[in-house]
Enzyme design. Structure first.
Site, mmCIF file in Angstrom:
data_model
loop_
_atom_site.group_PDB
_atom_site.id
_atom_site.type_symbol
_atom_site.label_atom_id
_atom_site.label_comp_id
_atom_site.label_asym_id
_atom_site.label_seq_id
_atom_site.Cartn_x
_atom_site.Cartn_y
_atom_site.Cartn_z
ATOM 1 N NE ARG A 33 21.080 21.114 -42.528
ATOM 2 C CZ ARG A 33 21.387 19.660 -42.264
ATOM 3 N NH1 ARG A 33 22.357 19.334 -42.057
ATOM 4 N NH2 ARG A 33 20.198 18.975 -42.661
ATOM 5 N N GLY A 52 28.848 17.692 -46.690
ATOM 6 C CA GLY A 52 28.462 18.438 -48.141
ATOM 7 C C GLY A 52 29.707 19.670 -48.331
ATOM 8 N N GLY A 53 29.499 19.898 -49.572
ATOM 9 C CA GLY A 53 30.519 20.834 -50.304
ATOM 10 C C GLY A 53 30.539 22.306 -49.834
ATOM 11 C CG HIS A 184 27.352 26.837 -53.399
ATOM 12 N ND1 HIS A 184 28.753 26.369 -52.918
ATOM 13 C CD2 HIS A 184 27.062 27.601 -52.590
ATOM 14 C CE1 HIS A 184 29.118 27.283 -52.126
ATOM 15 N NE2 HIS A 184 28.179 28.297 -51.841
ATOM 16 C CE LYS A 291 26.608 15.155 -55.402
ATOM 17 N NZ LYS A 291 27.431 16.218 -55.529
ATOM 18 C CG ASP A 385 28.129 17.828 -58.758
ATOM 19 O OD1 ASP A 385 27.598 18.540 -57.813
ATOM 20 O OD2 ASP A 385 28.627 16.802 -58.353
ATOM 21 C CB VAL A 390 34.451 14.143 -55.056
ATOM 22 C CG1 VAL A 390 35.165 12.721 -54.912
ATOM 23 C CG2 VAL A 390 33.239 14.193 -53.625
ATOM 24 C CB ALA A 391 36.551 16.127 -59.383
ATOM 25 C CE1 TYR A 507 2.470 66.143 -66.512
ATOM 26 C CE2 TYR A 507 2.748 66.322 -63.975
ATOM 27 C CZ TYR A 507 3.021 66.739 -65.156
ATOM 28 O OH TYR A 507 3.486 68.138 -65.311
ATOM 29 C CG ASP A 508 2.170 63.290 -60.667
ATOM 30 O OD1 ASP A 508 2.647 64.376 -60.206
ATOM 31 O OD2 ASP A 508 1.097 63.166 -61.014
HETATM 32 P P1 ADQ Z 1 27.624 18.729 -53.133
HETATM 33 O O1 ADQ Z 1 26.448 18.246 -53.733
HETATM 34 O O2 ADQ Z 1 27.469 18.278 -51.218
HETATM 35 O O3 ADQ Z 1 28.050 19.956 -52.916
HETATM 36 P P2 ADQ Z 1 30.512 17.815 -53.669
HETATM 37 O O4 ADQ Z 1 31.149 19.152 -54.428
HETATM 38 O O5 ADQ Z 1 30.920 16.840 -54.275
HETATM 39 O O6 ADQ Z 1 28.929 17.756 -53.649
HETATM 40 O O7 ADQ Z 1 31.134 17.910 -52.277
HETATM 41 C C1 ADQ Z 1 30.741 16.910 -51.478
HETATM 42 C C2 ADQ Z 1 31.916 17.011 -50.267
HETATM 43 O O8 ADQ Z 1 31.171 16.117 -49.262
HETATM 44 C C3 ADQ Z 1 33.151 17.054 -50.547
HETATM 45 O O9 ADQ Z 1 33.824 17.973 -49.806
HETATM 46 C C4 ADQ Z 1 33.531 15.480 -50.063
HETATM 47 O O10 ADQ Z 1 34.859 15.542 -49.467
HETATM 48 C C5 ADQ Z 1 32.458 15.225 -48.875
HETATM 49 N N1 ADQ Z 1 32.019 13.756 -48.758
HETATM 50 C C6 ADQ Z 1 31.849 13.203 -49.837
HETATM 51 N N2 ADQ Z 1 31.412 11.920 -49.353
HETATM 52 C C7 ADQ Z 1 31.988 11.826 -48.116
HETATM 53 C C8 ADQ Z 1 31.812 11.155 -47.018
HETATM 54 N N3 ADQ Z 1 31.461 9.724 -47.056
HETATM 55 N N4 ADQ Z 1 32.429 11.382 -45.819
HETATM 56 C C9 ADQ Z 1 32.680 12.383 -45.588
HETATM 57 N N5 ADQ Z 1 32.605 13.518 -46.573
HETATM 58 C C10 ADQ Z 1 32.181 13.299 -47.777
HETATM 59 C C11 ADQ Z 1 27.236 21.408 -53.628
HETATM 60 C C12 ADQ Z 1 27.115 21.205 -55.052
HETATM 61 C C13 ADQ Z 1 28.379 20.985 -55.788
HETATM 62 C C14 ADQ Z 1 29.481 21.997 -55.462
HETATM 63 C C15 ADQ Z 1 29.697 22.269 -54.052
HETATM 64 C C16 ADQ Z 1 30.496 23.438 -53.566
HETATM 65 O O11 ADQ Z 1 26.223 20.290 -55.529
HETATM 66 O O12 ADQ Z 1 28.197 20.897 -57.220
HETATM 67 O O13 ADQ Z 1 30.647 21.477 -56.008
HETATM 68 O O14 ADQ Z 1 28.240 22.341 -53.344
HETATM 69 O O15 ADQ Z 1 30.029 24.649 -54.191
#
Ligand code: ADQ
Length: 749
Positions: A33, A52-53, A184, A291, A385, A390-391, A507-508
């Site tokens: 993406r 996404g992350g 990731h 999740k 994961d 998020v953590a 050989y070669d």
């Molecule tokens: P993800 O599977 O997308 O990432 P995660 O690491 O939790 O999982 O990241 C989620 C992201 O999406 C966070 O930045 C969070 O703030 C955002 N998000 C979640 N819910 C949201 C919402 N309702 N609105 C807006 N934003 C939201 C993948 C891997 C992970 C790894 C990351 C980074 O699956 O394991 O941690 O890549 O490498």
């Protein structure tokens, strides 16, 4: 839409920012993406931030350093449509994929095969050949787009499971730039990974990188293990190095961090998000079956059963960002969650209170920061994961009253967040008790845990991750120490103990390095010596299997006690071996003369034809590089037209008679003739070769002997293992030459 060329924008930027230091040089980021996803709306193309992350993590990197982000824009673009490229501090290059490619590559192979399998959920994975083909095809598009700009940066940084073939495909197009890959998501253990029908191909794809990064040590260990067991590659587990043909690949662990200060600032600035009298347990996720959202709802239900004192006081707020809705499993999950929430709310709700509040939408990071700050408990319980950002975001946003993190021990992030309350998300009662403990924990313990977590995340933030990864990717390469006798022991020790050995050597390229003319390929004195010692052992038979004419190879090696197979095995001779000439040899000998004449037209500027009886080789090593491809194609066509089989060799095309006889058949003929039909019980067969034509022998000997392919890992192989070069072949032969004596090989009368 505005367009400017890449070079212009970079020049402009250099003018305004001045020269960048090595650490801040532009990078090329390649990911499935782009940071924005394009939708086709009523007013044309509209861009929104991608969820996404990965995007959260990488966008700040490119904003700071500049460079190019290559990725799929999220929709099929028409030929006349371009994405704006001159806004913002970095360039965007969209990879154009058709709807069909997206269906197979993205929704299919990436998200229905690799995603579940890599998250250790094999029951959800499916294996579809057409989707695999689309995956290969899409990876080629990414490699093509990257090859166009790769020369403009020090490093191409490829991301994630969608693009695991791109490093290799890029290397085929552009070899100069360094390539680093980061996964990731988790990398599964061998026992799961080997379920994949294309396990070897996927590993070879990613091994074309110089550096391969994972979040945590467990994934890196799984990867090294798979490479060793699936590909038979040599691995230094301690130094995390892989010998992949004649290259060394570095593996490393780089736990991703977040922009800690940003979340801390945003949390301080955010308006109150909740009624202060409510106690909030918060879940924030992409809506994904990894999740653990349903499991979390069961745990909440159990909490309310076991600890009714939380009823009417605690609210569970689940925020889920829509994701992958095209995949049926995700739509099914959405229905399941809706149903579960309805049921639990129906069961416990009062006129004033519902236990679960659910927002199915994307929120801005600033809003999320406010929610994280105001939560009493974060409930982050993935079934698996890669890391889980998020953590980390929750911890960074905890700037008020300290909250508690309840965290799945199956998330990568659990490997460093020791102070979180760790749970097994499959253990519903255990999770319910952990939530209870979090809700009733005293301030001193909450503060102690949070302080430690915050300190670590502040230190290991996103910049630290990027700097650490890039420094490793750009640093000088360390080679794997050459194999030692301990390696040969591990590969062959048990196999050869107490057994005579039949050793087959090309050989070669195997006993001598490849040279520009076959006449220059002579054995070094030390190689000659070691072969001679092996031949002298009563428990060892040595055969040389070559594409050269029989007399030619026999003269080069010059030892009567050796078995020789010339012309790819069409002619055989040796002690105790009745001389063999394939019956069609004479017929094809005459036809090669005519073929050679036809090929003479191509023999310009350094190309030449070697006639070897019934086979023939067209050599083009000495021809100018730009002309080689065309020349090889023409030779192929002429050879095929003449009724011969055309096979690629090292900078050469071999013409072989179509008589179903190859090095593999020759090896079988020799062992059966010497040791009888039950040969595999009495003698151990080892075969070492470097050429495409040796593949026939590797295929025949799979499971029957141990085989080695010498040289670069570019071509796939059926050999059990690879050896990097001729020096290592010599070391292996030396090990065989000095191994303890075994019973003498008895030959058939
Ligand atoms: P993800 O599977 O997308 O990432 P995660 O690491 O939790 O999982 O990241 C989620 C992201 O999406 C966070 O930045 C969070 O703030 C955002 N998000 C979640 N819910 C949201 C919402 N309702 N609105 C807006 N934003 C939201 C993948 C891997 C992970 C790894 C990351 C980074 O699956 O394991 O941690 O890549 O490498």
């Amino acid at each position: 839409m505005k367009t400017r060329t890449k070079t212009q924008t970079q020049k402009d930027r250099a003018r305004t920012t001045g020269e960048k230091s090595a650490e801040d040089r532009p990078v090329i980021v390649v990911s499935n993406r782009l940071p924005v996803t394009v939708h086709r709306g009523p007013k044309g193309l509209e861009a929104r931030r991608s969820p996404g992350g990965l995007v959260s993590a990488l966008e700040p990197v490119l904003k700071r350093r500049g460079g190019t982000w290559i990725g799929w824009p999220g929709t099929e673009l028409r030929q006349d449509e371009t994405l704006w490229t001159d806004e913002g501090p970095y360039d965007i290059r969209p990879v154009r994929l058709t709807e069909k490619e997206i269906a197979g590559y993205y929704h299919g192979f990436s998200n229905r095969t690799l995603w579940p399998l890599f998250h250790s959920l094999p029951g959800q994975a499916r294996y579809d050949r057409k989707e695999w083909q689309m995956f290969q095809c899409a990876n080629e598009h990414f490699a093509n787009a990257t090859a166009e700009v790769a020369g403009e940066a020090d490093l191409v940084w490829i991301h994630d499971y969608h693009l695991m073939l791109t490093p290799q495909l890029l290397a085929e197009r552009q070899q100069e730039t360094r390539v680093a890959f980061f996964l990731h998501i988790p990398f599964p253990p061998y026992d799961l990974f080997r379920l994949l029908p294309w396990d070897r191909e996927l590993l070879r794809g990613v091994l074309a990188s110089d550096l391969i990064g994972f979040h945590v040590a467990g994934y890196a260990k799984n990867f090294l293990d798979c490479v060793e067991r699936v590909l038979g590659a040599r691995v230094d587990h301690e130094a995390m190095l892989i010998e992949h043909g004649d290259r060394t690949v570095q593996v490393g662990t780089f736990p991703i961090g977040i922009d800690f200060e940003y979340f801390e600032r945003a949390a301080r600035a955010a308006p109150p998000s909740a009624d202060p009298t409510e106690r909030i347990v918060l879940g924030v996720d992409r809506l994904d079956y990894t999740k653990g959202i349903p499991e979390r709802i069961y745990a909440l239900e159990r909490l309310l059963e076991l600890h009714p004192e939380h009823r009417e006081k605690v609210v569970f707020l689940q925020i889920a960002v829509p994701s992958r809705f095209q995949v049926a499993e995700y739509r099914q999950l959405k229905r399941e969650i809706d149903g579960l929430i309805g049921r639990v709310n129906g069961r416990f709700a009062t006129s004033q209170w519902s236990p679960i509040r659910y927002l199915y939408r994307s929120l801005s990071q600033d809003r999320l920061a406010g929610l994280y700050r105001d939560a009493d408990v974060a409930l982050i319980t993935p079934l698996r994961d890669g890391m889980n950002l998020v953590a980390k975001e929750f911890i960074a946003s905890q700037v008020d009253e300290p909250g508690v993190l309840v965290l799945s021990r199956l998330a990568g992030v659990a490997e460093t967040m020791y102070e979180a309350l760790q749970v097994n998300p499959h253990n519903v009662d255990g999770t319910a008790e952990a939530i209870h403990r979090a809700l009733t924990m005293n301030e001193a313990e909450r503060a102690s845990r949070l302080t430690a977590l915050r300190r670590r995340e502040r230190l290991n933030d996103l910049d630290a991750w990027v700097d650490g990864f890039l420094a490793a990717a750009l640093s000088a390469h360390v080679g794997l120490r050459p194999p030692t006798d301990a390696d040969f022991d591990a590969w062959l020790g048990r196999f050869v103990t107490d057994h005579p050995v039949a050793l087959f050597l090309d050989y070669d390229g195997t006993l001598t390095p490849l040279v520009d003319h076959p006449s220059k390929a002579t054995l070094t004195p030390s190689m000659r010596n070691v072969v001679h010692t092996l031949v002298g052992r009563p428990d060892t038979d040595v055969a040389i299997v070559s594409g050269r004419a029989l007399d030619d190879v026999a003269a080069l090696v010059g030892d009567d006690a050796i078995i020789y197979a010339g012309n790819h095995g069409l002619e055989l001779m040796g002690p105790d071996l009745p001389r063999f000439r394939h019956q069609d040899l004479d017929h094809y000998k005459a036809r090669t003369v005519a073929l050679a004449e036809e090929l003479a037209d191509l023999a310009v500027s350094g190309a030449w034809t070697e006639q070897k009886g019934a086979t023939l080789t067209f050599h083009y090593r000495a021809v100018d590089g730009s002309k080689q491809g065309r020349l090889a194609e023409q030779a192929h066509a002429i050879i095929t037209e003449a009724g011969f089989q055309a096979r690629n060799a090292h900078k050469a095309v071999e013409a072989r008679p179509p008589i179903g006889w190859d090095k593999g058949q020759a090896v079988l003929h020799i062992v059966r003739a010497l040791y009888g039909p039950a040969w595999s019980e009495s003698v151990r067969v080892i075969y070492i070769g470097d050429d495409q034509t040796d593949e026939d022998a590797f295929r025949v000997l799979a499971g029957l002997g141990i085989t080695f392919r010498v040289g670069s890992a570019e071509a796939p192989t059926h050999a059990r293992r690879r050896l990097p070069n001729v020096d290592v072949v010599e070391a292996l032969l030396a090990w065989l030459a000095k191994r303890p004596a075994a019973p003498t090989a008895t030959h058939e009368p």
